[in-house]
Structures are given as structure tokens and as C-alpha cells.
Design a protein around this motif. Structure first.
Motif, mmCIF file in Angstrom:
data_model
loop_
_atom_site.group_PDB
_atom_site.id
_atom_site.type_symbol
_atom_site.label_atom_id
_atom_site.label_comp_id
_atom_site.label_asym_id
_atom_site.label_seq_id
_atom_site.Cartn_x
_atom_site.Cartn_y
_atom_site.Cartn_z
ATOM 1 N N SER A 1 0.572 -1.098 -0.059
ATOM 2 C CA SER A 1 0.098 0.028 0.180
ATOM 3 C C SER A 1 1.018 1.171 0.021
ATOM 4 C CB SER A 1 -0.828 -0.084 1.236
ATOM 5 O OG SER A 1 -1.401 1.336 1.468
ATOM 6 N N CYS A 2 0.347 2.327 -0.680
ATOM 7 C CA CYS A 2 1.120 3.592 -0.838
ATOM 8 C C CYS A 2 0.889 4.391 0.595
ATOM 9 C CB CYS A 2 0.702 4.376 -1.975
ATOM 10 S SG CYS A 2 -0.960 4.964 -1.724
ATOM 11 N N VAL A 3 0.222 3.913 1.459
ATOM 12 C CA VAL A 3 0.107 4.437 2.812
ATOM 13 C C VAL A 3 1.287 3.858 3.765
ATOM 14 C CG1 VAL A 3 -1.311 4.620 4.951
ATOM 15 C CG2 VAL A 3 -2.524 4.825 2.559
ATOM 16 N N ARG A 4 1.647 2.730 3.569
ATOM 17 C CA ARG A 4 2.334 2.006 4.388
ATOM 18 C C ARG A 4 4.007 2.078 3.882
ATOM 19 N NH1 ARG A 4 1.809 -3.686 7.181
ATOM 20 N NH2 ARG A 4 0.638 -2.253 8.158
ATOM 21 N N LEU A 5 4.244 1.929 2.402
ATOM 22 C CA LEU A 5 5.324 2.153 1.763
ATOM 23 C C LEU A 5 5.371 3.376 1.153
ATOM 24 C CD1 LEU A 5 8.167 1.074 0.679
ATOM 25 C CD2 LEU A 5 6.949 -0.170 -0.912
ATOM 26 N N ARG A 6 5.804 4.474 1.762
ATOM 27 C CA ARG A 6 5.867 5.879 1.119
ATOM 28 C C ARG A 6 7.112 6.188 0.577
ATOM 29 N NH1 ARG A 6 1.437 9.156 2.537
ATOM 30 N NH2 ARG A 6 0.333 8.351 4.285
ATOM 31 N N PRO A 7 7.240 6.937 -0.835
ATOM 32 C CA PRO A 7 8.548 7.174 -1.234
ATOM 33 C C PRO A 7 9.099 8.226 -0.561
ATOM 34 C CG PRO A 7 6.608 8.062 -2.533
ATOM 35 C CD PRO A 7 6.004 7.279 -1.576
ATOM 36 N N GLU A 8 10.487 8.077 -0.524
ATOM 37 C CA GLU A 8 11.409 8.849 0.516
ATOM 38 C C GLU A 8 12.413 9.543 -0.346
ATOM 39 O OE1 GLU A 8 12.994 6.499 3.549
ATOM 40 O OE2 GLU A 8 10.733 6.065 4.634
ATOM 41 N N ARG A 9 12.578 9.291 -1.542
ATOM 42 C CA ARG A 9 13.734 9.678 -2.298
ATOM 43 C C ARG A 9 13.725 9.483 -3.826
ATOM 44 N NH1 ARG A 9 15.280 6.183 1.292
ATOM 45 N NH2 ARG A 9 16.004 3.995 0.632
ATOM 46 N N PRO A 10 14.337 9.964 -4.451
ATOM 47 C CA PRO A 10 14.309 9.701 -6.075
ATOM 48 C C PRO A 10 14.656 8.119 -6.155
ATOM 49 C CG PRO A 10 15.450 11.589 -6.077
ATOM 50 C CD PRO A 10 15.040 11.156 -4.385
ATOM 51 N N ASN A 11 14.147 7.291 -7.008
ATOM 52 C CA ASN A 11 14.648 5.843 -7.219
ATOM 53 C C ASN A 11 14.263 5.071 -5.947
ATOM 54 O OD1 ASN A 11 15.272 6.425 -9.917
ATOM 55 N ND2 ASN A 11 17.376 5.427 -9.719
ATOM 56 N N HIS A 12 13.281 5.521 -5.290
ATOM 57 C CA HIS A 12 13.026 4.626 -4.043
ATOM 58 C C HIS A 12 11.841 3.785 -4.478
ATOM 59 C CE1 HIS A 12 11.274 4.334 0.205
ATOM 60 N NE2 HIS A 12 12.112 3.158 -0.104
ATOM 61 N N VAL A 13 10.773 4.185 -5.058
ATOM 62 C CA VAL A 13 9.549 3.422 -5.213
ATOM 63 C C VAL A 13 9.154 3.924 -6.561
ATOM 64 C CG1 VAL A 13 7.351 2.672 -4.803
ATOM 65 C CG2 VAL A 13 8.743 3.558 -2.983
ATOM 66 N N LYS B 1 12.878 -4.896 -5.400
ATOM 67 C CA LYS B 1 12.045 -5.710 -4.654
ATOM 68 C C LYS B 1 10.577 -5.090 -5.335
ATOM 69 C CE LYS B 1 14.491 -5.965 -0.273
ATOM 70 N NZ LYS B 1 14.288 -5.586 1.244
ATOM 71 N N THR B 2 9.485 -6.318 -5.556
ATOM 72 C CA THR B 2 8.079 -6.110 -5.674
ATOM 73 C C THR B 2 7.350 -5.597 -4.608
ATOM 74 O OG1 THR B 2 7.664 -8.370 -5.499
ATOM 75 C CG2 THR B 2 8.362 -7.701 -7.880
ATOM 76 N N ALA B 3 6.363 -4.871 -4.752
ATOM 77 C CA ALA B 3 5.439 -4.416 -3.861
ATOM 78 C C ALA B 3 4.055 -4.517 -4.457
ATOM 79 C CB ALA B 3 5.772 -2.862 -3.207
ATOM 80 N N PHE B 4 3.533 -5.554 -4.418
ATOM 81 C CA PHE B 4 2.127 -5.747 -4.971
ATOM 82 C C PHE B 4 0.988 -5.470 -3.945
ATOM 83 C CE2 PHE B 4 4.630 -9.397 -6.867
ATOM 84 C CZ PHE B 4 4.663 -8.713 -8.269
ATOM 85 N N ILE B 5 0.000 -4.537 -4.472
ATOM 86 C CA ILE B 5 -0.969 -4.185 -3.925
ATOM 87 C C ILE B 5 -2.207 -5.295 -3.690
ATOM 88 C CG2 ILE B 5 -0.599 -1.865 -4.674
ATOM 89 C CD1 ILE B 5 -3.172 -2.314 -6.476
ATOM 90 N N ALA B 6 -2.999 -4.996 -2.791
ATOM 91 C CA ALA B 6 -3.845 -5.962 -2.307
ATOM 92 C C ALA B 6 -4.916 -6.391 -3.615
ATOM 93 C CB ALA B 6 -4.866 -5.677 -1.193
ATOM 94 N N PRO B 7 -5.339 -7.383 -3.916
ATOM 95 C CA PRO B 7 -6.227 -7.753 -5.316
ATOM 96 C C PRO B 7 -7.536 -6.952 -5.037
ATOM 97 C CG PRO B 7 -5.480 -9.680 -4.325
ATOM 98 C CD PRO B 7 -5.231 -8.708 -3.240
ATOM 99 N N GLY B 8 -7.857 -6.347 -6.256
ATOM 100 C CA GLY B 8 -8.987 -5.454 -6.370
ATOM 101 C C GLY B 8 -8.926 -4.315 -5.397
ATOM 102 N N SER B 9 -7.652 -3.701 -5.106
ATOM 103 C CA SER B 9 -7.544 -2.323 -4.627
ATOM 104 C C SER B 9 -6.740 -1.427 -5.223
ATOM 105 C CB SER B 9 -7.070 -2.914 -3.204
ATOM 106 O OG SER B 9 -7.535 -3.848 -2.366
#
Length: 375
Positions: free
Chosen positions: A202-214, A297-305
Motif C-alpha cells: 500500500s502507498c500508505v505504508r510504503l511511502r516514497p522517501e527519495r528518487p529511485n526509491h519506489v 523488490k516487488t510491492a504488490f497491492i492487495a487484489p481489487g484495491s
């Protein structure tokens, strides 16, 4: 009978009596003589009360009584209260509104300009001064209208950012005033609602902090004029808001995802995380293996979200609203050229509200070989 004044109810009753007698075959003059009035009086009555019934007469009397009451109330008011009663409702905060209000109250009340200005709090020199605006008002208005015509989905704050980026130094309030005066507006749309699930992707838990982070990636679908479908692979840097690549083809699969990521890895280096949904193109084994091999690393969101991939979904909405919905693509090649041109405009010119109305890459942008392939 001399000097007697008939009541309106009696007049209406006698007029109806004449109608009945005339309907029985009598002439108008004979019917009028029978009710005991002259022909001149009859026609005067008919002009004033003809065709009215008792209910209509009652409403007329009520209106006359109300008008009389208002005239008496106004006559009892002092001149200052009369001016305030005639003035426009609400606060008169600007000199221009006071100027218009003073011109409005002077006509019906027949009062002097001095008296109206004193009552409404307007200096006489301000009332008489003709507003001419700033010297650059006309040129600024032309630039605002031109930008609003070219970028129809931008509001006045976005237009303010583009003006300041191009050399103007204007406040958004001044742009808003001109915007409203010229009748410019952006059609209102209903905002979508969604719940935020706090999973690992989720973009709420994994927030971008710098360029090339996410980085975020997603697909968007559209059609050329002949009805054939084409898809775009959009990849953005969530921290810088930059559109890294928009790959346009009739069909996009996991191999195309790997090719696009490979080009970006060579140019920019791999990010720490790549956020996406659970589409077959992203969860394919060769895609995950390639991402893991380069250290990302991959960060898949929840299905249907889809709201958990909010940065890319927001970009997709701007992409569809400002580009896809406003263009007719005759061929795939034309779509590739126009979409790449829009991506460069998005990165280097278009203001972004999250970046204090500066473009994501105002001076440099990704120099990649995006020459569209012919199909």
C-alpha cells in the motif's frame, strides 16, 4: 345616487349582471340602464374590472393594501435608512461593488452622490475615479485565456504555476479574479471514494522517501479511430512524480514489461521497490526473477484495491483526462508520437501541485530512444 362611490365588489357584480342581460338578448345600452349607471361609467368599470371574479378582486385589494403599507413605511424612514434598504444585500467589500451600488440607489431615490457615498462608506474621489487596472492586465488576461484554451483541464492554480514558470510573477488571487471575470472554469467531476488497506504494497505504508526509491507501473487502455484497442505501460517515480516511460503498443505482455524496465535500469539504475497490481504481466515468473536479479523488490497491492497504487492511479487519471480524452488517434504510430510528446510536456512544463506547482523535471528529462515501432 349622486356622489355615491360604488365598492369594487358591487361593480364586479353589476358587470356580471350586464353580461347576463346581454346574453338574454338585450342590448348593452338597455342592460346598462337597467343597472342604473351611464354607458360611459359602464365602459370605465369594464376597463378597470372587466373579466374579474370575486377571488381575483380580493387578491388585487390585498396587493394594493400591501403597496400602501410599504409606501407608508418608506415615507417614515430617514434618508440614510432608505439608501441602505435600496442598496444591494450583503457586504460591500470592494470599491467596485460600492461604485455600482451607489449608481443603483441614486436613480430611484433621486439623491446626491455626496449623500450616497457618505452613507455607504465610499470616498467621492474613489467613486469618480475610473478603474484602469495594471499596465500588464490585458497581456496577462490574454496569456491566461490562451493557456486555458490549450490546457482545458487545468484550473487557475495550475495556470498560475505555468505563468510563474514562464517568467510572470503573479499571485494566484489575481489569476483567480481574471479567471472568474472571463468566465473560465473546469467542469466539475465527482471524486471517487475508496478504502485504504494497510498491506505491504500500500502507498500508505510504503511511502516514497527519495528518487529511485519506489517506482509504480500500470496499464491504461484506449482505442484508435478504427476501434482497435491499444495499451500503454506507464511507469512513474513516486517521489519525483516524473513519468519515466509510457510504452504504447497494440498488445503488451510480460516481455514488454521486462524490456521497459531494462531500459530504465540501464539509464537510471534499479529502484528499491516496484509497486504494481497483481496483473498477469507483473506477477509472471520471468518479471519477478529479473527484478530480483538486479536487486529490486516487488510491492504488490492487495487484489481489487487500485487505491493502494494511488500515485500511479492519479497519474493515469491525469493522463486520460488531459491526453486520451482530448485526442483522436487515427493510427498507432500517431498515438505513440502524441503520447510521447505529452509525456515530455508533463515532465518539463506542466506544473504539479505536490511540487509547489513546479514541473517534475523542469530542466532535464529522461533521454531515451522511444522511437515508435511501425506495426
Amino acid at each position: 345616487m349622486a356622489g355615491k362611490r360604488e365598492k369594487p365588489e358591487a361593480i364586479v357584480l353589476k358587470l356580471r349582471q350586464v353580461e347576463v342581460l346581454h346574453g338574454q338578448g338585450k342590448s348593452v345600452s338597455d342592460a346598462v340602464r337597467q343597472i342604473g349607471v351611464t354607458v360611459q361609467t359602464y365602459y370605465r368599470w369594464r376597463k378597470e374590472y372587466g373579466g374579474m371574479n370575486r377571488d381575483q378582486l380580493k387578491r388585487l385589494k390585498d396587493r394594493e393594501a400591501e403597496n400602501q403599507r410599504l409606501r407608508r413605511a418608506v415615507s417614515d424612514l430617514p434618508p440614510d435608512k432608505m439608501i441602505l434598504a435600496e442598496a444591494a444585500p450583503g457586504k460591500l467589500l470592494s470599491p467596485s461593488r460600492r461604485r455600482q451600488c451607489i449608481d443603483h440607489v441614486r436613480q430611484p431615490l433621486r439623491i446626491s452622490e455626496r449623500r450616497a457615498c457618505r452613507t455607504l462608506g465610499q470616498h467621492r474621489s474613489t467613486q469618480r475615479k475610473v478603474p484602469c487596472g495594471l499596465a500588464d492586465e490585458e497581456r496577462l488576461t490574454e496569456d491566461i485565456i490562451e493557456l486555458a484554451r490549450e490546457f482545458g483541464r487545468y484550473g487557475y492554480r495550475m495556470i498560475t504555476g505555468m505563468l510563474n514558470n514562464s517568467g510572470w510573477h503573479v499571485n494566484h488571487k489575481r489569476v483567480e479574479r481574471i479567471w472568474r471575470r472571463e468566465g473560465l472554469k473546469v467542469p466539475q467531476k465527482q471524486a471517487r471514494k475508496g478504502r485504504l488497506w494497510l498491506n505491504d504494497g500500500s502507498c500508505v505504508r510504503l511511502r516514497p522517501e527519495r528518487p529511485n526509491h519506489v517506482w509504480s507501473c500500470d496499464f491504461v487502455q484506449d482505442r484508435t479511430r478504427d476501434g482497435r484497442i491499444f495499451r500503454t505501460l506507464n511507469i512513474i517515480d513516486e517521489f519525483t512524480k516524473e513519468a519515466l516511460v509510457i510504452r504504447v503498443k497494440r498488445k503488451l505482455n510480460s516481455t514488454d514489461v521486462v524490456d521497459a524496465l531494462t531500459d530504465l535500469f540501464i539509464l537510471r539504475g534499479p529502484p528499491e521497490f516496484i509497486r504494481s497490481d497483481n496483473g498477469a504481466e507483473f506477477i509472471a515468473k520471468k518479471v519477478q526473477a529479473w527484478i530480483g536479479a538486479v536487486g529490486a523488490k516487488t510491492a504488490f497491492i492487495a487484489p481489487g484495491s487500485p487505491w493502494e497504487n494511488g500515485y500511479c492511479e492519479s497519474f493515469n487519471a491525469r493522463f486520460r483526462d488531459e491526453m486520451l480524452n482530448g485526442e483522436v488517434f487515427h493510427t498507432l504510430h500517431e498515438a505513440q508520437i502524441l503520447i510521447e510528446r505529452w509525456r515530455r510536456h508533463y515532465n518539463t512544463v506542466r506544473p504539479h501541485s505536490a511540487l509547489n506547482y513546479r514541473p517534475p523535471a523542469p530542466e532535464t528529462f529522461v533521454q531515451m530512444d522511444h522511437r515508435p515501432t511501425m506495426h
